[in-house]
Motif scaffolding. Structure first.
Motif, PDB file in Angstrom:
ATOM      1  N   PHE A 115       0.771  11.512   1.628  1.00 28.41           N
ATOM      2  CA  PHE A 115      -0.230  10.781   2.401  1.00 28.41           C
ATOM      3  C   PHE A 115       0.198   9.340   2.647  1.00 28.41           C
ATOM      4  CE2 PHE A 115      -4.180   8.144   2.307  1.00 28.41           C
ATOM      5  CZ  PHE A 115      -4.626   8.478   3.579  1.00 28.41           C
ATOM      6  N   LEU A 116       0.695   8.663   1.598  1.00 31.42           N
ATOM      7  CA  LEU A 116       1.099   7.264   1.741  1.00 31.42           C
ATOM      8  C   LEU A 116       2.295   7.101   2.669  1.00 31.42           C
ATOM      9  CD1 LEU A 116       0.761   5.975  -1.934  1.00 31.42           C
ATOM     10  CD2 LEU A 116      -0.690   5.367  -0.002  1.00 31.42           C
ATOM     11  N   ILE A 117       3.226   8.058   2.609  1.00 29.68           N
ATOM     12  CA  ILE A 117       4.458   7.944   3.395  1.00 29.68           C
ATOM     13  C   ILE A 117       4.282   8.502   4.807  1.00 29.68           C
ATOM     14  CG2 ILE A 117       6.875   8.691   3.546  1.00 29.68           C
ATOM     15  CD1 ILE A 117       6.859   8.704   0.434  1.00 29.68           C
ATOM     16  N   ASN A 118       3.665   9.673   4.932  1.00 28.98           N
ATOM     17  CA  ASN A 118       3.579  10.340   6.236  1.00 28.98           C
ATOM     18  C   ASN A 118       2.196  10.269   6.879  1.00 28.98           C
ATOM     19  OD1 ASN A 118       6.320  11.339   6.105  1.00 28.98           O
ATOM     20  ND2 ASN A 118       5.592  12.793   4.554  1.00 28.98           N
ATOM     21  N   GLY A 119       1.176   9.924   6.062  1.00 26.37           N
ATOM     22  CA  GLY A 119      -0.183   9.805   6.603  1.00 26.37           C
ATOM     23  C   GLY A 119      -0.521   8.359   6.932  1.00 26.37           C
ATOM     24  N   GLU A 120      -0.738   7.559   5.896  1.00 28.58           N
ATOM     25  CA  GLU A 120      -1.004   6.135   6.112  1.00 28.58           C
ATOM     26  C   GLU A 120       0.219   5.397   6.650  1.00 28.58           C
ATOM     27  OE1 GLU A 120      -4.286   4.302   3.261  1.00 28.58           O
ATOM     28  OE2 GLU A 120      -2.558   5.025   2.120  1.00 28.58           O
ATOM     29  N   LYS A 121       1.420   5.898   6.331  1.00 23.95           N
ATOM     30  CA  LYS A 121       2.685   5.304   6.778  1.00 23.95           C
ATOM     31  C   LYS A 121       2.796   3.843   6.333  1.00 23.95           C
ATOM     32  CE  LYS A 121       2.958   8.539  10.608  1.00 23.95           C
ATOM     33  NZ  LYS A 121       3.025   8.756  12.080  1.00 23.95           N
ATOM     34  N   LEU A 122       2.480   3.626   5.065  1.00 26.13           N
ATOM     35  CA  LEU A 122       2.616   2.290   4.492  1.00 26.13           C
ATOM     36  C   LEU A 122       3.972   2.077   3.843  1.00 26.13           C
ATOM     37  CD1 LEU A 122      -0.917   1.850   2.864  1.00 26.13           C
ATOM     38  CD2 LEU A 122      -0.114   0.998   5.069  1.00 26.13           C
ATOM     39  N   PHE A 123       4.662   3.161   3.482  1.00 28.39           N
ATOM     40  CA  PHE A 123       5.985   3.082   2.857  1.00 28.39           C
ATOM     41  C   PHE A 123       6.908   4.067   3.562  1.00 28.39           C
ATOM     42  CE2 PHE A 123       2.756   2.555  -0.589  1.00 28.39           C
ATOM     43  CZ  PHE A 123       2.814   1.175  -0.613  1.00 28.39           C
ATOM     44  N   CYS A 124       8.177   3.689   3.661  1.00 29.23           N
ATOM     45  CA  CYS A 124       9.079   4.488   4.492  1.00 29.23           C
ATOM     46  C   CYS A 124       9.768   5.627   3.749  1.00 29.23           C
ATOM     47  CB  CYS A 124      10.124   3.588   5.155  1.00 29.23           C
ATOM     48  SG  CYS A 124      11.349   2.886   4.012  1.00 29.23           S
ATOM     49  N   SER A 125       9.750   5.592   2.399  1.00 28.85           N
ATOM     50  CA  SER A 125      10.485   6.615   1.657  1.00 28.85           C
ATOM     51  C   SER A 125       9.959   6.729   0.235  1.00 28.85           C
ATOM     52  CB  SER A 125      11.978   6.258   1.604  1.00 28.85           C
ATOM     53  OG  SER A 125      12.178   5.108   0.789  1.00 28.85           O
ATOM     54  N   LEU A 126      10.412   7.754  -0.464  1.00 30.02           N
ATOM     55  CA  LEU A 126      10.039   7.927  -1.862  1.00 30.02           C
ATOM     56  C   LEU A 126      10.573   6.795  -2.730  1.00 30.02           C
ATOM     57  CD1 LEU A 126      10.555  11.780  -2.306  1.00 30.02           C
ATOM     58  CD2 LEU A 126       8.387  10.535  -2.495  1.00 30.02           C
ATOM     59  N   GLY A 127      11.746   6.265  -2.378  1.00 23.38           N
ATOM     60  CA  GLY A 127      12.306   5.154  -3.145  1.00 23.38           C
ATOM     61  C   GLY A 127      11.444   3.911  -3.057  1.00 23.38           C
ATOM     62  N   VAL A 128      10.956   3.605  -1.859  1.00 21.85           N
ATOM     63  CA  VAL A 128      10.077   2.455  -1.680  1.00 21.85           C
ATOM     64  C   VAL A 128       8.760   2.687  -2.415  1.00 21.85           C
ATOM     65  CG1 VAL A 128       8.760   1.135   0.017  1.00 21.85           C
ATOM     66  CG2 VAL A 128      11.126   1.776   0.495  1.00 21.85           C
ATOM     67  N   TYR A 129       8.241   3.912  -2.315  1.00 22.32           N
ATOM     68  CA  TYR A 129       7.022   4.271  -3.047  1.00 22.32           C
ATOM     69  C   TYR A 129       7.224   4.052  -4.550  1.00 22.32           C
ATOM     70  CZ  TYR A 129       3.666   7.345  -5.389  1.00 22.32           C
ATOM     71  OH  TYR A 129       2.714   7.858  -6.244  1.00 22.32           O
ATOM     72  N   TYR A 130       8.383   4.461  -5.060  1.00 20.21           N
ATOM     73  CA  TYR A 130       8.662   4.299  -6.488  1.00 20.21           C
ATOM     74  C   TYR A 130       8.651   2.829  -6.890  1.00 20.21           C
ATOM     75  CZ  TYR A 130      11.215   4.231 -10.879  1.00 20.21           C
ATOM     76  OH  TYR A 130      11.581   3.988 -12.173  1.00 20.21           O
ATOM     77  N   ARG A 131       9.270   1.973  -6.076  1.00 22.69           N
ATOM     78  CA  ARG A 131       9.325   0.562  -6.417  1.00 22.69           C
ATOM     79  C   ARG A 131       7.933  -0.059  -6.449  1.00 22.69           C
ATOM     80  NH1 ARG A 131      14.189   0.845  -3.435  1.00 22.69           N
ATOM     81  NH2 ARG A 131      13.226   0.204  -1.482  1.00 22.69           N
ATOM     82  N   ILE A 132       7.113   0.256  -5.466  1.00 20.97           N
ATOM     83  CA  ILE A 132       5.770  -0.345  -5.420  1.00 20.97           C
ATOM     84  C   ILE A 132       4.915   0.177  -6.555  1.00 20.97           C
ATOM     85  CG2 ILE A 132       4.571   1.309  -3.896  1.00 20.97           C
ATOM     86  CD1 ILE A 132       4.354  -2.475  -3.554  1.00 20.97           C
ATOM     87  N   MET A 133       5.047   1.456  -6.898  1.00 21.01           N
ATOM     88  CA  MET A 133       4.236   2.026  -7.966  1.00 21.01           C
ATOM     89  C   MET A 133       4.695   1.525  -9.328  1.00 21.01           C
ATOM     90  SD  MET A 133       1.927   3.556  -6.381  1.00 21.01           S
ATOM     91  CE  MET A 133       1.071   4.318  -7.747  1.00 21.01           C
ATOM     92  N   THR A 134       5.983   1.254  -9.482  1.00 20.29           N
ATOM     93  CA  THR A 134       6.475   0.681 -10.735  1.00 20.29           C
ATOM     94  C   THR A 134       5.854  -0.686 -10.975  1.00 20.29           C
ATOM     95  OG1 THR A 134       8.575   1.869 -10.577  1.00 20.29           O
ATOM     96  CG2 THR A 134       8.526  -0.083 -11.972  1.00 20.29           C
ATOM     97  N   GLU A 135       5.694  -1.445  -9.909  1.00 16.79           N
ATOM     98  CA  GLU A 135       5.122  -2.785 -10.026  1.00 16.79           C
ATOM     99  C   GLU A 135       3.623  -2.756 -10.282  1.00 16.79           C
ATOM    100  OE1 GLU A 135       4.782  -6.921  -7.380  1.00 16.79           O
ATOM    101  OE2 GLU A 135       6.240  -5.381  -6.846  1.00 16.79           O
ATOM    102  N   THR A 136       2.940  -1.715  -9.827  1.00 19.81           N
ATOM    103  CA  THR A 136       1.473  -1.705  -9.877  1.00 19.81           C
ATOM    104  C   THR A 136       0.897  -0.598 -10.766  1.00 19.81           C
ATOM    105  OG1 THR A 136       1.316  -0.279  -7.900  1.00 19.81           O
ATOM    106  CG2 THR A 136       1.372  -2.657  -7.547  1.00 19.81           C
ATOM    107  N   SER A 137       1.682  -0.083 -11.696  1.00 19.32           N
ATOM    108  CA  SER A 137       1.240   1.069 -12.472  1.00 19.32           C
ATOM    109  C   SER A 137       0.425   0.725 -13.716  1.00 19.32           C
ATOM    110  CB  SER A 137       2.448   1.929 -12.879  1.00 19.32           C
ATOM    111  OG  SER A 137       3.337   1.182 -13.683  1.00 19.32           O
TER     112      SER A 137
END
Length: 237
Positions: free
Chosen positions: A86-108
């Motif tokens: 949803f975040l990558i292909n629905g909301e399109k806030l992050f371009c890849s799983l790697g970017v998702y990983y970085r943001i979630m590491t910071e905000t987990s």
């Protein structure tokens, strides 16, 4: 209940539209609160406009908000997979799983298990001392709040603009004790009632006392700017 007096003063000085929003973590639901399903980002606007909103695991309308408020566990398995998609292909806030990983590491880091209810209400109606106060405001009002916070300390807040709105405006200030400025995530900014000029400033309640003490001494509050004669001459030299 000093925070009620704080609310009236802050509305007057900053010329706020609506009320500062108290955020209260509680084990019990508040009296007279709305029990309808609600998203955290929408609760800020409802509370600013006078409503008391109780968000629990049952009434949270956003799985991300449920997790970031500590009301439920981080999604796993198929739910986690769907969330990433949803975040990558629905909301399109992050371009890849790697970017998702970085943001979630910071905000987990989230306050899991801290409380069963998170209450959002106008500051002047809070029955308990809030953990933090959220201001729905414009850039000038936000600037004044940050300056009032620094007036007696000289210490800049450590701002974090990463992640979901509920993390930026609630989880991060709660976990760190830092004042935070949030432009909100772009999906949240599409809410009805939010102006293009609006942003969020979250002040942990222990820091609000300093802001109130600074109002009369600081030009970001009610003090008038004065230019000493010696300084005026130095400009002319």
């Amino acid at each position: 209940m000093e925070w009620r007096e704080y609310s009236a003063r802050l509305k007057q000085v900053l010329r706020l539209e609506g009320s500062p929003v108290a955020v209260i973590f509680s084990m019990e639901p508040p009296a007279g609160a709305s029990s309808r399903k609600c998203r955290v980002c929408n609760a800020f606007l409802l509370a600013r406009d006078g409503e008391t909103v109780d968000i629990s695991a049952e009434s949270s309308a956003c799985p991300g908000g449920t997790w970031f408020l500590g009301l439920g566990e981080q999604p796993t398995g198929e739910r986690a997979k769907a969330h990433k998609d949803f975040l990558i292909n629905g909301e399109k806030l992050f371009c890849s799983l790697g970017v998702y990983y970085r943001i979630m590491t910071e905000t987990s880091r989230v306050p899991t298990g801290l409380a069963d209810h998170v209450v959002f209400c106008p500051l002047e109606r809070a029955e308990l001392a809030p953990e933090m106060v959220v201001f729905v405001c414009n850039a000038e009002q936000g600037c004044r709040l940050v300056q009032l916070d620094m007036y007696s300390t000289g210490i800049s807040p450590k701002i974090s603009m990463a992640g979901a709105t509920c993390y930026q405006a609630v989880s991060y200030p709660l976990l760190t004790g830092e004042l935070n400025v949030s432009l909100m995530d772009y999906t949240s900014r599409r809410m009805p009632g939010l102006k293009a000029s609006d942003l969020l400033v979250t002040v942990p309640y222990h820091r609000l006392h300093g802001i109130m003490r600074s109002i009369e001494g600081c030009t970001a509050g009610t003090a008038k700017m004065e230019i000493p004669e010696a300084f005026r001459h130095s400009l002319d030299a």
